[in-house]
Design a protein around this motif. Structure first.
Motif, short mmCIF file in Angstrom:
data_model
loop_
_atom_site.label_atom_id
_atom_site.label_comp_id
_atom_site.label_asym_id
_atom_site.label_seq_id
_atom_site.Cartn_x
_atom_site.Cartn_y
_atom_site.Cartn_z
N UNK A 26 1.08 -1.21 0.11
CA UNK A 26 0.10 0.19 0.29
C UNK A 26 1.05 1.56 -0.02
N UNK A 27 0.73 2.42 -1.00
CA UNK A 27 1.51 3.90 -0.76
C UNK A 27 1.88 4.53 1.06
N UNK A 28 0.37 3.95 0.86
CA UNK A 28 0.57 4.58 2.58
C UNK A 28 1.65 4.25 3.86
N UNK A 29 2.23 2.66 3.11
CA UNK A 29 3.13 1.85 3.89
C UNK A 29 4.38 2.94 3.27
N UNK A 30 4.49 3.18 2.51
CA UNK A 30 6.16 3.97 1.78
C UNK A 30 6.85 5.38 1.97
N UNK A 31 7.30 5.59 2.42
CA UNK A 31 8.26 6.96 3.46
C UNK A 31 9.07 7.50 2.13
N UNK A 32 9.22 9.02 2.61
CA UNK A 32 10.31 9.33 1.99
C UNK A 32 10.50 10.76 2.57
N UNK A 33 11.35 9.40 3.65
CA UNK A 33 12.16 11.10 4.52
C UNK A 33 12.86 12.25 3.69
N UNK A 34 12.21 13.41 4.78
CA UNK A 34 12.88 14.94 3.91
C UNK A 34 14.12 15.18 4.90
N UNK A 35 15.22 14.97 3.84
CA UNK A 35 16.47 14.75 4.55
C UNK A 35 17.76 15.45 2.96
N UNK A 36 18.12 15.63 3.39
CA UNK A 36 18.94 16.15 1.85
C UNK A 36 19.74 15.80 1.79
N UNK A 37 20.93 15.30 0.52
CA UNK A 37 21.43 14.18 -0.10
C UNK A 37 20.70 13.03 -1.40
N UNK A 38 21.36 11.71 -1.19
CA UNK A 38 20.62 11.02 -1.63
C UNK A 38 19.59 11.01 -0.97
N UNK A 39 18.10 11.47 -2.04
CA UNK A 39 17.05 10.29 -2.35
C UNK A 39 16.79 9.32 -1.79
N UNK A 40 16.08 9.17 -0.58
CA UNK A 40 15.74 7.30 -0.18
C UNK A 40 14.11 7.48 -0.08
N UNK A 41 13.97 5.88 0.17
CA UNK A 41 12.59 5.68 0.72
C UNK A 41 11.75 4.59 1.36
N UNK A 42 11.59 4.28 2.43
CA UNK A 42 11.67 3.22 3.10
C UNK A 42 10.26 2.47 3.50
N UNK A 43 10.55 1.42 3.40
CA UNK A 43 8.78 0.70 4.07
C UNK A 43 9.28 0.55 5.44
N UNK A 44 8.02 0.56 5.97
CA UNK A 44 8.12 -0.32 6.82
C UNK A 44 9.35 0.03 8.18
N UNK A 45 10.11 1.07 7.71
CA UNK A 45 11.74 1.64 7.92
C UNK A 45 12.68 0.91 7.63
N UNK A 46 13.03 0.31 6.51
CA UNK A 46 13.15 -0.29 5.44
C UNK A 46 13.63 0.36 4.43
N UNK A 47 15.14 0.81 3.79
CA UNK A 47 15.73 1.40 3.01
C UNK A 47 15.27 0.82 1.80
N UNK A 48 14.86 2.00 0.74
CA UNK A 48 15.15 1.31 -0.29
C UNK A 48 15.94 2.23 -1.76
N UNK A 49 16.39 1.84 -2.52
CA UNK A 49 17.80 2.37 -2.28
C UNK A 49 16.30 3.16 -4.29
N UNK A 50 16.39 4.39 -4.21
CA UNK A 50 15.85 4.99 -5.14
C UNK A 50 16.71 6.00 -5.64
N UNK A 51 16.67 7.03 -6.99
CA UNK A 51 17.19 8.20 -7.28
C UNK A 51 15.52 8.29 -8.37
N UNK A 52 16.07 9.64 -8.33
CA UNK A 52 14.95 10.57 -8.90
C UNK A 52 15.98 11.79 -9.87
N UNK A 53 14.77 12.42 -10.64
CA UNK A 53 15.21 13.52 -11.26
C UNK A 53 14.76 14.90 -11.86
N UNK A 54 14.57 15.40 -12.42
CA UNK A 54 13.90 16.76 -12.62
C UNK A 54 13.90 17.87 -12.82
#
Length: 220
Positions: A26-54
């Motif tokens: 469920x998307x509600x389980x996906x966290x996107x921590x508000x931190x500088x540097x390398x973007x990341x996502x977490x599911x139930x506290x576990x880090x997911x490798x992520x990259x994004x660009x605008x």
């Protein structure tokens, strides 16, 4: 690994949906921590490798799937603003291309300015993706790498990272005009500098880099 591209109306929602789809949660389980540097996502506290660009109202994102250990880097650039800018190909090449890369750039002498800029933009997008997969950037003052530290082959060839041969680079293609879509596989041009179809005339350029390691985790 999954990636997505679309209009940058709500970047967090797009990224959250990508991660949720990749992991079947469920998307509600996906966290996107508000931190500088390398973007990341977490599911139930576990880090997911992520990259994004605008770029100019567009967003691209990629995330590793379950069990995948590669670091990812994705980059997107809108084509038209760069081609219509006052950027001079020679000046830009001298800043971003390594001596080895200047050899292919010299082969384009005599080509139209827009065509040379398109090849340079392709090279730049690939370099950005590689840097992101290394979890660093071009700011040498903060420990990053100079653009010339990333060496690639000619932009009209299927991409190969010559300076970091463990990294796989792919040019991504999209169906322009769609608000959002998920990519499946890259498609590359192979025409040389004199080919009739060598100009990349798409709306955006995208590149994805996959780095199997050693993986550099951001300091937290």
């Amino acid at each position: 690994m999954e990636w997505t591209f679309g209009a940058d109306r709500d970047a967090d929602s797009v990224v959250r949906a990508l991660v949720a789809r990749t992991y079947g949660v469920d998307p509600l389980r996906v966290e996107l921590p508000r931190r500088g540097g390398v973007p990341e996502a977490r599911i139930d506290g576990h880090r997911v490798e992520l990259s994004r660009s605008r770029s100019n109202g567009y967003l691209a994102a990629a995330c590793a799937g379950p069990g995948e250990e590669s670091s990812l880097g994705i980059d997107i650039e809108l084509v038209r603003p760069f081609l219509e800018s006052v950027t001079e190909p020679v000046e830009f090449a001298e800043v971003v291309l390594a001596p080895e890369e200047l050899k292919w750039f010299r082969e384009t002498r005599g080509a139209a300015r827009a065509r040379r800029l398109a090849w340079l933009l392709r090279a730049w997008v690939r370099k950005e993706a590689v840097l992101k997969s290394l979890h660093t950037g071009f700011d040498t003052g903060r420990g990053g790498l100079s653009p010339i530290a990333v060496v690639l082959n000619a932009p009209w060839e299927a991409p190969v990272c010559l300076s970091h041969d463990q990294i796989t680079v792919t040019d991504l293609r999209t169906l322009t005009g769609n608000a959002a879509l998920t990519g499946t596989e890259g498609q590359v041009r192979t025409e040389g500098p004199v080919g009739e179809n060598a100009r990349d005339s798409g709306l955006v350029m995208l590149a994805l880099a996959e780095n199997p390691g050693p993986i550099s985790r951001p300091d937290r």
